[in-house]
Every structure is written in C-alpha cells, then in structure tokens.
Write an enzyme that holds these catalytic residues in place. Structure first.
Site, short mmCIF file in Angstrom:
data_model
loop_
_atom_site.label_atom_id
_atom_site.label_comp_id
_atom_site.label_asym_id
_atom_site.label_seq_id
_atom_site.Cartn_x
_atom_site.Cartn_y
_atom_site.Cartn_z
N LYS A 71 0.80 -1.24 0.00
CA LYS A 71 0.00 0.00 0.00
C LYS A 71 0.83 1.28 0.00
CE LYS A 71 -4.08 -2.00 2.06
NZ LYS A 71 -5.01 -2.07 3.20
N ASP A 108 -9.54 2.91 2.48
CA ASP A 108 -9.50 2.38 3.85
C ASP A 108 -9.88 3.46 4.87
OD1 ASP A 108 -8.74 -0.23 3.30
OD2 ASP A 108 -6.60 0.19 3.45
P1 NAP Z 1 1.53 -3.57 6.36
O1 NAP Z 1 1.59 -2.30 5.56
O2 NAP Z 1 2.47 -4.67 6.02
O3 NAP Z 1 1.77 -3.13 7.89
C1 NAP Z 1 1.72 -4.08 8.93
C2 NAP Z 1 2.16 -3.43 10.25
O4 NAP Z 1 2.05 -4.42 11.28
C3 NAP Z 1 3.63 -2.98 10.24
O5 NAP Z 1 3.77 -1.86 11.07
C4 NAP Z 1 4.33 -4.19 10.85
O6 NAP Z 1 5.55 -3.89 11.48
C5 NAP Z 1 3.31 -4.59 11.91
N1 NAP Z 1 3.50 -5.98 12.33
C6 NAP Z 1 3.53 -7.08 11.55
N2 NAP Z 1 3.72 -8.18 12.30
C7 NAP Z 1 3.84 -7.75 13.59
C8 NAP Z 1 4.07 -8.40 14.82
N3 NAP Z 1 4.21 -9.74 14.88
N4 NAP Z 1 4.13 -7.65 15.94
C9 NAP Z 1 4.00 -6.31 15.87
N5 NAP Z 1 3.78 -5.62 14.73
C10 NAP Z 1 3.71 -6.34 13.61
O7 NAP Z 1 0.08 -4.20 6.33
P2 NAP Z 1 -1.31 -3.40 6.25
O8 NAP Z 1 -1.72 -3.24 4.85
O9 NAP Z 1 -1.19 -2.20 7.12
O10 NAP Z 1 -2.35 -4.49 6.88
C11 NAP Z 1 -2.33 -4.80 8.26
C12 NAP Z 1 -3.51 -5.72 8.57
O11 NAP Z 1 -4.73 -5.00 8.45
C13 NAP Z 1 -3.63 -6.93 7.63
O12 NAP Z 1 -4.03 -8.05 8.39
C14 NAP Z 1 -4.73 -6.52 6.69
O13 NAP Z 1 -5.43 -7.63 6.14
C15 NAP Z 1 -5.63 -5.72 7.63
N6 NAP Z 1 -6.49 -4.77 6.92
C16 NAP Z 1 -7.82 -4.96 6.96
C17 NAP Z 1 -8.65 -4.06 6.31
C18 NAP Z 1 -10.14 -4.24 6.38
O14 NAP Z 1 -10.83 -3.72 5.51
N7 NAP Z 1 -10.66 -4.92 7.39
C19 NAP Z 1 -8.13 -2.98 5.60
C20 NAP Z 1 -6.76 -2.82 5.60
C21 NAP Z 1 -5.93 -3.72 6.25
P3 NAP Z 1 6.96 -4.03 10.67
O15 NAP Z 1 6.97 -2.89 9.73
O16 NAP Z 1 7.96 -3.99 11.75
O17 NAP Z 1 6.88 -5.37 9.95
#
Ligand code: NAP
Length: 289
Positions: A71, A108
């Site tokens: 993203k 989002d």
């Molecule tokens: P992203 O850009 O990859 O960001 C993920 C974040 O979570 C990063 O800050 C990452 O830290 C952190 N993280 C990952 N594993 C972790 C752990 N074990 N402990 C602590 N922090 C951790 O992903 P995203 O697009 O933001 O998505 C995040 C989640 O939200 C996903 O599960 C996605 O499916 C969900 N989501 C849902 C919706 C919905 O409509 N319901 C919309 C958007 C997103 P690092 O940078 O250190 O890896």
C-alpha cells in the site's frame, strides 16, 4: 467459467491474497448491479509490483485493489494521488483512467470511519491507540485525525516507522496529538489502560496465525473500551475474544472491508455499491434464500 470478451476486469494485488474475501464480495456486488465485471486475486511479490501495475494498465484493467504489503510502495507508481492517498502516503485502490493514467486512492480511511460510525462510535475527542505503522495504520490515523480524536498513540515494533507516521499526520490534523511508542510491554500496557479506542492495524491474529494476539493479556483491556480489529480472517480473532472477555465493545474487520470495498466499487464503476449484497457475501448479514 466463461469470461466474455466485453468483461471489465479489476484485480487485487498483494502478498498473500489467498485469505482475501474481496473476490467473493466484489463478484456479489457486480452480480447485484447486473454488471459484466470480474475481480481477480493476484499474488504479486514486492520486487514485481512495478511490472504488475504497468501490466494491468496495459491489459486494459479498469482498476485494482492493493493490499499488504504494497500500500505504501504503490504510491510511487501512481501518476496521480487523490488527497485520500496523499494524506496517508498509502493507497488501496487504483483507477486506470481512460487517458491511461494510474490514479491512487485510499478508501480504507472512509471504510474505517464508516465502520466506527456503523457501530455508534464517535471518534471526536477520543484517546486512541493504533497498533502497527503500515498502510492500514496510516488509514486509521488519518480517519481518527479527520474525526478530531484527542490523542493517538502509534505503537510499532520499529519506532522510526511509528514516528514517521506521526510526523506525517501532525501537520494534516492539528487538533489531534500523535505520539509514537515502542511495541514493548510497559508502554503498551500504559497506553492501553488510558485508551478509549484500541485499533489493531497489524496482521497479528490473521490466518494462519489465529492463535496470536497483538495484546498479550486480556487484563490489559477493559470494559467501556472499544477494540477495533482490522483483521477479518478469521472474523472472531483472538484479540476480539480477549476484548469480549474484558467487557470491551468490539468492531470486527468485516465492516471496514465492506465499506472500503463499496467506496472502491463506486470509483471503478460509477455505480452505487450494493452494500447489503456485499455484507451478505462476507457473512455479515444472513444470505437471502
Ligand atoms: P503492512 O503495511 O504490512 O503493515 C503491517 C504493520 O504491522 C507494520 O507496522 C508491521 O511492522 C506490523 N507488524 C507485523 N507483524 C507484527 C508483529 N508480529 N508484531 C507487531 N507488529 C507487527 O500491512 P497493512 O496493509 O497495514 O495491513 C495490516 C492488517 O490489516 C492486515 O491483516 C490486513 O489484512 C488488515 N487490513 C484490513 C482491512 C479491512 O478492511 N478490514 C483494511 C486494511 C488492512 P513491521 O513494519 O515492523 O513489519
């Protein structure tokens, strides 16, 4: 399955994508509106993102959704950023316009805000904790800033990512105090105790790691709090169950999924999204018989 030549195509671009309910949800939406459109989930690795976006445009796709982990990176590949994406520095929806430009949006932000609204949560004046500093966290922070939250603590395991997110939000949303915290037990517990709204914007708890929760102990949550878990697969994550145990109110990720999807559907098709059909498709409402 026959896909006739006049079918308009949209794709989901991410890694992983196997867990996604978006193909099912958008197929139901196209059906409900009688549109000959198809939605494909495509697993694209980070090193292939640029070629994938150029390829979709060259193949005449109408648009795309962009998900974890692309993203933020996809913003660099767009010809134009809508203010919704520029404000966050993250995009989840691309429109390939008739002149061949790639326009990036962030639905989002609206999806998150609409999910809160649907659950009767007014974020204005609230103290919030956002777990994570990726694309979804940026959207949550922008929505909370727009709503006039009082304070937002961004908790991330890479402190500079949390600080960078706060630095981006501060000039945009001056009413809200953004501060960064490390993902360590002490600061996390203190921040959670004070928070009225807790948002999980990490993938922790998502299939296949259903046994995990970003909050290690239900005692760190409390009654009266709202816990918003963006993870929707499974719909009842470990965090959701912990929040219920603590007596907190829960907003699950499916509601946001539907509303961000509805906004993307409208950008691509120019047709009002059939929100009820989309809710039925993801199991938020019982299916019609
Ligand atoms: P992203 O850009 O990859 O960001 C993920 C974040 O979570 C990063 O800050 C990452 O830290 C952190 N993280 C990952 N594993 C972790 C752990 N074990 N402990 C602590 N922090 C951790 O992903 P995203 O697009 O933001 O998505 C995040 C989640 O939200 C996903 O599960 C996605 O499916 C969900 N989501 C849902 C919706 C919905 O409509 N319901 C919309 C958007 C997103 P690092 O940078 O250190 O890896």
């Amino acid at each position: 399955m026959e896909i006739p030549p006049d079918t308009r195509l949209v794709a989901l671009v991410g890694d992983p994508v196997a867990h996604s309910l978006s193909p099912r949800m958008h197929a139901a939406a196209f059906r409900a509106r009688g549109l000959r459109w198809a939605y494909l989930a495509l697993r694209v690795r980070s090193q292939d993102l640029q070629e994938a976006v150029a390829g979709l445009r060259a193949l005449g796709f109408a648009g795309a959704n962009v998900t974890i982990p692309h993203k933020v990176a996809v913003c660099e590949l767009a010809d134009h950023l809508d203010p919704s994406a520029r404000r966050c520095g993250a995009a989840n929806t691309l429109v390939f316009d008739p002149s061949g430009r790639v326009v990036a949006f962030n639905t989002d932000v609206a999806g998150f805000a609409r999910a809160l609204e649907e659950h009767g949560v007014a974020a204005g004046g609230l103290d919030a904790v956002v777990l994570g500093a990726g694309g979804a966290a940026r959207a949550a922070c922008a929505a909370l800033g727009q709503a006039g939250a009082r304070r937002v603590a961004v908790v991330a395991r890479r402190p500079h990512a949390a600080e960078a997110l706060c630095a981006r939000m501060r000039p945009e949303f001056r009413r809200t105090a953004f501060h960064a915290l490390p993902f360590d037990a002490g600061p996390l517990q203190t921040a959670l105790r004070e928070a009225e709204l807790v948002v999980n914007a990490t993938p922790v708890g998502m299939h296949p790691q259903e046994g995990e929760s970003p909050v290690p102990d239900p005692e760190w949550l409390r009654a009266g709090q709202v816990v918003f878990d963006m993870v929707y697969n499974p719909p009842r994550t470990r965090l959701v169950r912990m929040a219920e145990e603590a007596g907190a109110r829960v907003v699950g990720g499916l509601s946001m999924l539907v509303h961000q999807g509805a906004a993307a559907f409208e950008l691509w098709t120019g047709v009002e999204a059939p929100v009820e059909a989309m809710k039925q498709a993801v199991g938020l409402l019982p299916a019609e018989v």
